[in-house]
Enzyme design. Structure first.
Site, short mmCIF file in Angstrom:
data_model
loop_
_atom_site.label_atom_id
_atom_site.label_comp_id
_atom_site.label_asym_id
_atom_site.label_seq_id
_atom_site.Cartn_x
_atom_site.Cartn_y
_atom_site.Cartn_z
CB SER A 1 -1.03 0.00 1.24
OG SER A 1 -0.27 -0.01 2.34
CD GLU A 2 2.38 3.88 3.64
OE1 GLU A 2 3.00 5.06 3.64
OE2 GLU A 2 1.23 4.00 3.61
CB ILE A 3 5.29 0.55 -2.80
CG1 ILE A 3 6.22 0.15 -1.95
CG2 ILE A 3 5.84 0.87 -4.46
CD1 ILE A 3 7.33 1.39 -1.78
#
Length: 274
Positions: free
Chosen positions: A43-45
């Site tokens: 999700s963060e990427i």
């Protein structure tokens, strides 16, 4: 601009405000319901350059295709890119694949910033955010929604551009260390709300840059070449020209850029996903 020193009372009031707003404005997301480190990494990427609604759709598809970190690490990159297609900034797919391989080789999901910062495509802020959300570590990081809340609350009357160091120090002082994960969720949701209702305060930050227009850009043409290769398999540059409509001079530039980023390889005159 010098750093701002907040009083204990100001910090307590700010924390109460943000936590209250966080409850009012809370947005359910799959990587919040399940804070498995692998889900947080994905999700963060994905969220680095893409809006939440689009990420939520692609996240589910991606996890279906690669349920575990090991599944992603062992997958062929062409398959990874195919499932990433549509999110844009395709180098992130390469970085994510390489990062998954590095973590699997390491044996355990890292719990320190140094290891994560050594992974491709992961800088200081992304490394800290992964550890906050995955392990509830009390770390400081800045992104657009965090900057929005800090500037709106403490610096909205400034007439000069705001140094990143000033914002970082405010984030450090106000960090709610009892539950950092909850704190950043609240900041994200409050910041998103403020951007919609009060405007884009990120423009006041020296860090702010305007995203270039995608339509007709070199970035769009790179993505078109990758889609062409995903759909048709290895092709000569002339075949790509016929399918895409791009002239050979432009294609040589596009192919060169994609080779430099290790997205494609050229074997005996045929271009393919690396």
């Amino acid at each position: 601009m010098n750093n701002i020193q907040l009083s204990a009372e100001q910090i307590a009031e700010f924390q109460q405000l943000v936590l209250t707003k966080g409850k009012e404005l809370y947005r359910e997301m799959p990587w919040r319901s399940d804070t498995t480190p692998y889900f947080i990494l994905i999700s963060e990427i994905m969220l680095q350059q893409t809006q939440v609604p689009r990420v939520m759709q692609k996240f589910a598809e991606f996890i279906d295709a690669f349920p575990t970190l090991k599944d992603l690490a062992q997958a062929d990159f062409q398959e990874v890119l195919a499932h990433w297609s549509g999110l844009g900034y395709n180098r992130r797919a390469r970085f994510l694949h390489q990062t998954a391989q590095k973590i699997v080789e390491n044996g355990n999901f890292p719990t320190d910033e140094k290891f994560l910062r050594s992974c491709p495509g992961i800088g200081d802020n992304t490394a800290a955010s992964i550890l906050v959300y995955a392990f509830n570590q009390p770390l400081v990081f800045l992104e657009t929604n965090v900057r929005t809340v800090l500037i709106y609350t403490f610096l909205h009357d400034q007439t000069e551009k705001i140094d990143e160091g000033v914002l970082y120090d405010l984030a450090r002082q106000t960090l709610y260390a009892e539950n950092p994960r909850q704190w950043y969720w609240a900041l994200m949701d409050y910041g998103s709300f403020l951007k919609k209702t009060e405007g884009n305060f990120n423009k006041m930050s020296k860090k702010h840059t305007t995203q270039s227009k995608f339509e007709g850009s070199f970035r769009q043409k790179r993505a078109a070449v990758l889609r062409c290769l995903l759909k048709n398999g290895p092709l000569t540059i002339s075949e790509i020209s016929e399918l895409s409509g791009y002239d050979l001079t432009l294609l040589e530039e596009l192919v060169g850029a994609l080779q430099k980023d290790k997205m494609i390889s050229v074997v005996e005159g045929r271009i393919m996903i690396k």
